[in-house]
Design a protein around this motif. Structure first.
Motif, PDB file in Angstrom:
ATOM      1  N   MET A   1      81.952  18.881  34.492  1.00 51.47           N
ATOM      2  CA  MET A   1      83.361  19.014  34.843  1.00 51.47           C
ATOM      3  C   MET A   1      84.236  18.853  33.608  1.00 51.47           C
ATOM      4  SD  MET A   1      83.984  17.377  38.594  1.00 51.47           S
ATOM      5  CE  MET A   1      83.414  15.714  38.239  1.00 51.47           C
ATOM      6  N   GLU A   2      85.349  19.537  33.644  1.00 47.62           N
ATOM      7  CA  GLU A   2      86.310  19.420  32.547  1.00 47.62           C
ATOM      8  C   GLU A   2      87.639  18.918  33.082  1.00 47.62           C
ATOM      9  OE1 GLU A   2      86.770  23.410  30.929  1.00 47.62           O
ATOM     10  OE2 GLU A   2      84.649  23.605  31.489  1.00 47.62           O
ATOM     11  N   LEU A   3      88.293  18.135  32.241  1.00 46.10           N
ATOM     12  CA  LEU A   3      89.619  17.627  32.582  1.00 46.10           C
ATOM     13  C   LEU A   3      90.669  18.696  32.299  1.00 46.10           C
ATOM     14  CD1 LEU A   3      91.535  15.254  33.215  1.00 46.10           C
ATOM     15  CD2 LEU A   3      91.468  14.720  30.781  1.00 46.10           C
ATOM     16  N   ARG A   4      91.574  18.888  33.221  1.00 44.58           N
ATOM     17  CA  ARG A   4      92.743  19.752  32.985  1.00 44.58           C
ATOM     18  C   ARG A   4      93.990  18.967  33.366  1.00 44.58           C
ATOM     19  NH1 ARG A   4      92.318  25.199  32.771  1.00 44.58           N
ATOM     20  NH2 ARG A   4      94.396  24.849  31.921  1.00 44.58           N
ATOM     21  N   TYR A   5      95.028  19.131  32.621  1.00 43.96           N
ATOM     22  CA  TYR A   5      96.300  18.523  33.031  1.00 43.96           C
ATOM     23  C   TYR A   5      97.472  19.258  32.402  1.00 43.96           C
ATOM     24  CZ  TYR A   5      96.397  16.222  28.469  1.00 43.96           C
ATOM     25  OH  TYR A   5      96.420  15.983  27.124  1.00 43.96           O
ATOM     26  N   PHE A 104      88.990  10.134  31.227  1.00 46.93           N
ATOM     27  CA  PHE A 104      88.046  11.104  31.809  1.00 46.93           C
ATOM     28  C   PHE A 104      86.618  10.741  31.413  1.00 46.93           C
ATOM     29  CE2 PHE A 104      85.645  15.130  31.337  1.00 46.93           C
ATOM     30  CZ  PHE A 104      85.558  15.456  32.685  1.00 46.93           C
ATOM     31  N   ASN A 107      85.185   7.666  33.109  1.00 46.59           N
ATOM     32  CA  ASN A 107      84.917   7.775  34.545  1.00 46.59           C
ATOM     33  C   ASN A 107      83.939   8.873  34.939  1.00 46.59           C
ATOM     34  OD1 ASN A 107      86.711   5.832  36.187  1.00 46.59           O
ATOM     35  ND2 ASN A 107      88.032   6.572  34.553  1.00 46.59           N
ATOM     36  N   PHE A 108      83.836   9.909  34.117  1.00 46.46           N
ATOM     37  CA  PHE A 108      83.005  11.045  34.546  1.00 46.46           C
ATOM     38  C   PHE A 108      81.891  11.430  33.593  1.00 46.46           C
ATOM     39  CE2 PHE A 108      86.906  11.674  36.984  1.00 46.46           C
ATOM     40  CZ  PHE A 108      86.380  11.833  38.254  1.00 46.46           C
ATOM     41  N   HIS A 111      78.240   8.187  32.342  1.00 42.66           N
ATOM     42  CA  HIS A 111      76.988   7.865  33.047  1.00 42.66           C
ATOM     43  C   HIS A 111      76.464   9.063  33.809  1.00 42.66           C
ATOM     44  CE1 HIS A 111      80.090   6.996  36.125  1.00 42.66           C
ATOM     45  NE2 HIS A 111      80.636   6.311  35.165  1.00 42.66           N
TER      46      HIS A 111
END
Lengths: 111, 111
Positions: A1-5, A104, A107-108, A111
């Motif tokens: 997953m990638e962070l977008r904002y 990010f 939390n993602f 781990h």
């Protein structure tokens, strides 16, 4: 997953500062011209100028000093208020980028 | 000025998790029903179910266990994977909110 904002600043429900205006003002500061800065962002002069006028109205400060005449038929540079806002926004943006990446990752990705 | 932002998670250019899905899954967990959770978010059942299916496909995990029959004609609950993702996203979101407020305050409100 990638962070977008996306992040931006509003006043009375109107966008007053964000990445677009930051790029535009940076471009004007570098290139000394609204039309050249607009061109490099694929905006028309009219769109670029409209954004700046709306931001000036919402913020209640002048952002540009237009210079009439001269070698290339005039240019534009930032007011001291625009320079200060731009510096402030860039610092804010750098801190947001670092914090978002860390949160990010914690939390993602860790781990 | 007020801070505004949006944050979401993508995989291969597709949104896979965000505030909308988080609210929807929280609603299903609380109300035990897709249609009731959808109704409280002003979504149709079809829209709610579509969002969940797309997220399941992008994430490659099942998010819901549908229960057939029973007193109200069936219901739905979260899979353990959905519960874990929802917890993870909520923690992430809480940390983002705190960091954003602090960074905004440090740069725009403190002086």
């Amino acid at each position: 997953m990638e962070l977008r904002y996306k992040v931006w600043l509003e006043s009375d429900g109107e966008t007053v500062f964000g990445d677009g205006l930051s790029r535009l003002l940076s471009g004007i500061a570098q290139q000394g011209s609204i039309s050249r800065a607009a061109f490099s962002m694929k905006l028309s002069y009219r769109e670029a100028w409209g954004r700046i006028k709306r931001a000036e109205e919402s913020l209640g400060v002048k952002l540009l000093i237009k210079q009439v005449g001269g070698e290339e038929g005039g240019g534009a540079r930032l007011t001291p208020e625009a320079e200060r806002l731009l510096d402030q926004y860039r610092k804010f943006r750098t801190e947001v980028e670092a914090a978002m990446a860390k949160i990010f990752n914690d939390n993602f990705e860790a781990h």
